[in-house]
Enzyme design. Structure first.
Site, PDB file in Angstrom:
ATOM      1  N   GLY A 158      -4.843   5.030 -11.768  1.00 13.31           N
ATOM      2  CA  GLY A 158      -4.526   3.677 -11.515  1.00 13.31           C
ATOM      3  C   GLY A 158      -3.444   3.434 -10.316  1.00 13.31           C
TER       4      GLY A 158
ATOM      5  N   ALA B 166       0.213  10.772  -2.656  1.00 14.30           N
ATOM      6  CA  ALA B 166      -0.148   9.945  -1.434  1.00 14.30           C
ATOM      7  C   ALA B 166       0.368  11.131  -0.212  1.00 14.30           C
ATOM      8  CB  ALA B 166       0.383   8.844  -1.054  1.00 14.30           C
TER       9      ALA B 166
ATOM     10  N   THR C 113      -1.355  -1.134  -2.368  1.00 11.81           N
ATOM     11  CA  THR C 113      -1.448  -0.352  -3.606  1.00 11.81           C
ATOM     12  C   THR C 113       0.296   0.104  -3.739  1.00 11.81           C
ATOM     13  OG1 THR C 113      -1.717   1.357  -1.954  1.00 11.81           O
ATOM     14  CG2 THR C 113      -3.820   0.796  -3.345  1.00 11.81           C
TER      15      THR C 113
ATOM     16  N   GLN D 246       2.242  -0.583  -7.238  1.00 13.66           N
ATOM     17  CA  GLN D 246       3.043   0.793  -7.832  1.00 13.66           C
ATOM     18  C   GLN D 246       4.499   0.044  -8.082  1.00 13.66           C
ATOM     19  OE1 GLN D 246       2.370   4.765  -7.465  1.00 13.66           O
ATOM     20  NE2 GLN D 246       1.110   3.426  -8.850  1.00 13.66           N
TER      21      GLN D 246
ATOM     22  N   GLY E  68       6.978   9.205  -1.579  1.00  9.43           N
ATOM     23  CA  GLY E  68       6.520   8.656  -2.884  1.00  9.43           C
ATOM     24  C   GLY E  68       7.001   7.409  -3.248  1.00  9.43           C
TER      25      GLY E  68
ATOM     26  N   GLY F 124       5.561   5.831  -6.517  1.00  7.29           N
ATOM     27  CA  GLY F 124       5.199   5.683  -7.999  1.00  7.29           C
ATOM     28  C   GLY F 124       6.522   5.365  -8.666  1.00  7.29           C
ATOM     29  N   GLU F 125       7.445   6.270  -8.822  1.00  6.99           N
ATOM     30  CA  GLU F 125       8.633   6.076  -9.884  1.00  6.99           C
ATOM     31  C   GLU F 125       9.776   5.439  -9.292  1.00  6.99           C
ATOM     32  OE1 GLU F 125       7.663  10.198 -12.137  1.00  6.99           O
ATOM     33  OE2 GLU F 125       7.268  10.132 -10.115  1.00  6.99           O
TER      34      GLU F 125
END
Length: 368
Positions: A104, A147, A256, A260, A323, A325-326
Site C-alpha cells: 500500500g 523507493a 504517493t 505516506q 525514505g 514511510g516512517e
C-alpha cells in the site's frame, strides 16, 4: 522538550531551533542534508503557531479547552542492497521485475514511473511484477528503504539498457533521447525495435551501498503541529487539525509521498489517543487481540490533515531521494500530547492518552 521549554519560558519551536546540532551527536559526522530548522519555521508559519497561548487553560470554547502542540520529526535514512530486472521489448513496452512487495506504499507506481521516465515510455506501456521470490531480490518494504533502494536498482538496469541502445545508435548515452518508443540523436530518429533483436533487451540493476554513505549521516526531517480540544467534563480529546512539514530528499511521486505522510500522521494520532496492547500479567497473552478492543482511529477521529514537502535534493542519496514511510509518524503523537497539555494543563507521559488519564489530571488540576 516541551517541559524544558516551559521551565525556561521559551516557545517550544524556539527551544528546538536553538538546539539543532550541526553534526551528528556522538559520531561527529556531517549530515548529508539538514532541513529541520526550515521544517520547523515553515510549519509554524503555515499552521498559525503565533496564535498559540503560552500558558495552558488560556482558551476555552464551551466545555472544551483548546490548545496547540508541536514536535520535531527526525528519521534515519537507510539504503539497502537491492536488485531489479528490466526487460525492454521490441513493441516498445517494458517489464520491471523484483521480489519487493507493495503493502500500500506505492511501490508499483514508483518503480513503474522510474522505468517509464528512463526509457521514454508512457507508464501504461510499463508493467511491474512484484512479490515473487523467483524474481531478483529487492530491498524489502520495511524501514522506509523501498523507493530509494529498489528504485535505484531499476534505475541502474535502465541505464544499462540506455547505454546499449546508445552504442547501437552510435552516440554517447547522455545524448540519447528515448521518447514514445523511438530513439533520437541529433537529426536521426529510429524505432527502438530497430536497435535490438526480436527478443528485446534485458538488464539487471544491482545496488550495493558504498562505504561513502558512511561518511555522512543521512536523515529525513520534519515538524508536526496539532490543535486539540479537551472536554473539561469527560476528558475526551479531539484532534481538530494537524499539519506536517517534511524534507525527504527528492520527491519521486507527490501523490504517493503525501499519502505516506498522511498515513503516518494518522498512525501517530492512534498512538497518542487510542491504540494500546493490554497483556495478561500472568502469562503474557494479549488480552485485546481483536479490533473490538484494540481501538484504531476511524474517520470521526481524524481531522483534515495538511502535508507540505520542502524542496530538497540530497546528493548522498540514490536518485537524491530518501525514505518517507516512517517519517510521518515520528513526533506526530508527541505533538498531540503537547497540545493536550497546552489546552488543559494535563501532562500525559504514557501513550495513549485515554479518558481515565486525562480525567484524573483534570480532577487533580481542579483540586488545586
Amino acid at each position: 522538550m516541551d517541559e524544558l521549554a516551559d521551565r525556561l519560558g521559551l516557545c517550544p519551536v524556539a527551544l528546538r531551533l536553538r538546539n539543532i546540532p550541526e553534526v551528528e551527536p556522538g559520531s561527529g559526522r556531517a549530515f548529508s542534508s539538514h532541513r529541520l530548522a526550515e521544517a520547523l519555521t515553515t510549519g509554524a508559519r503555515r499552521f498559525g503557531w503565533e496564535r498559540r497561548h503560552a500558558a495552558p487553560r488560556a482558551r476555552r470554547e464551551g466545555e472544551w479547552w483548546i490548545g496547540m502542540g508541536m514536535a520535531a520529526a527526525v528519521r534515519v535514512n537507510m539504503v539497502m542492497e537491492a536488485k531489479a530486472r528490466v526487460t525492454l521489448q521490441p513493441e516498445a513496452t517494458a517489464l520491471v521485475e523484483t521480489d519487493m512487495t507493495d503493502i500500500g506504499t506505492g511501490s508499483y507506481a514508483i518503480l513503474t514511473q522510474i522505468a517509464a521516465e528512463m526509457l521514454g515510455l508512457p507508464m501504461a506501456s510499463v508493467a511491474t511484477a512484484l512479490g515473487d521470490s523467483d524474481l531478483p531480490p529487492g530491498s524489502g518494504s520495511g524501514g522506509s528503504v523501498g523507493a530509494a533502494s529498489t528504485g535505484m536498482a531499476v534505475y541502474l538496469a535502465c541505464m544499462d539498457l540506455r547505454s546499449r541502445l546508445a552504442e547501437v545508435m552510435g552516440c554517447p548515452e547522455p545524448e540519447l533521447m528515448l521518447k514514445d518508443g523511438e530513439a533520437i540523436h541529433a537529426n536521426r530518429k529510429l524505432p527502438i525495435r530497430a536497435l535490438m533483436g526480436r527478443a528485446g533487451l534485458q538488464a539487471e540493476g544491482h545496488l550495493v551501498p558504498s562505504a561513502a554513505t558512511e561518511q555522512v549521516r543521512q536523515a529525513t526531517w520534519g515538524a508536526h503541529f496539532a490543535e486539540v480540544g479537551v472536554n473539561a467534563t469527560t476528558g475526551e480529546v479531539r484532534v481538530r487539525r494537524m499539519l506536517g512539514t517534511f524534507a525527504a530528499g527528492r520527491i519521486l511521486n507527490a501523490q504517493t509521498a503525501r499519502s505516506q505522510a498522511l498515513g503516518g500522521m494518522t498512525w501517530g494520532l492512534g498512538m497518542a489517543l487510542t491504540e494500546e496492547l493490554v497483556h495478561d500479567r500472568r502469562d503474557g497473552h494479549v488480552v485485546n487481540r481483536d479490533l473490538a478492543e484494540y481501538h484504531l482511529p476511524v474517520n470521526a477521529d481524524v481531522p483534515a490533515l495538511e502535508v507540505h514537502f520542502l524542496q530538497e535534493r540530497d546528493d548522498w542519496a540514490p536518485m537524491q531521494a530518501k525514505g518517507i514511510g516512517e517519517l510521518g509518524i515520528c513526533g506526530a503523537g508527541a505533538a498531540i500530547l503537547n497540545a493536550v497539555h497546552n489546552a488543559c494543563g494535563v501532562r500525559v507521559r504514557s501513550f495513549p492518552a485515554t479518558l481515565d488519564k486525562v480525567l484524573a489530571g483534570l480532577m487533580e488540576a481542579e483540586a488545586q
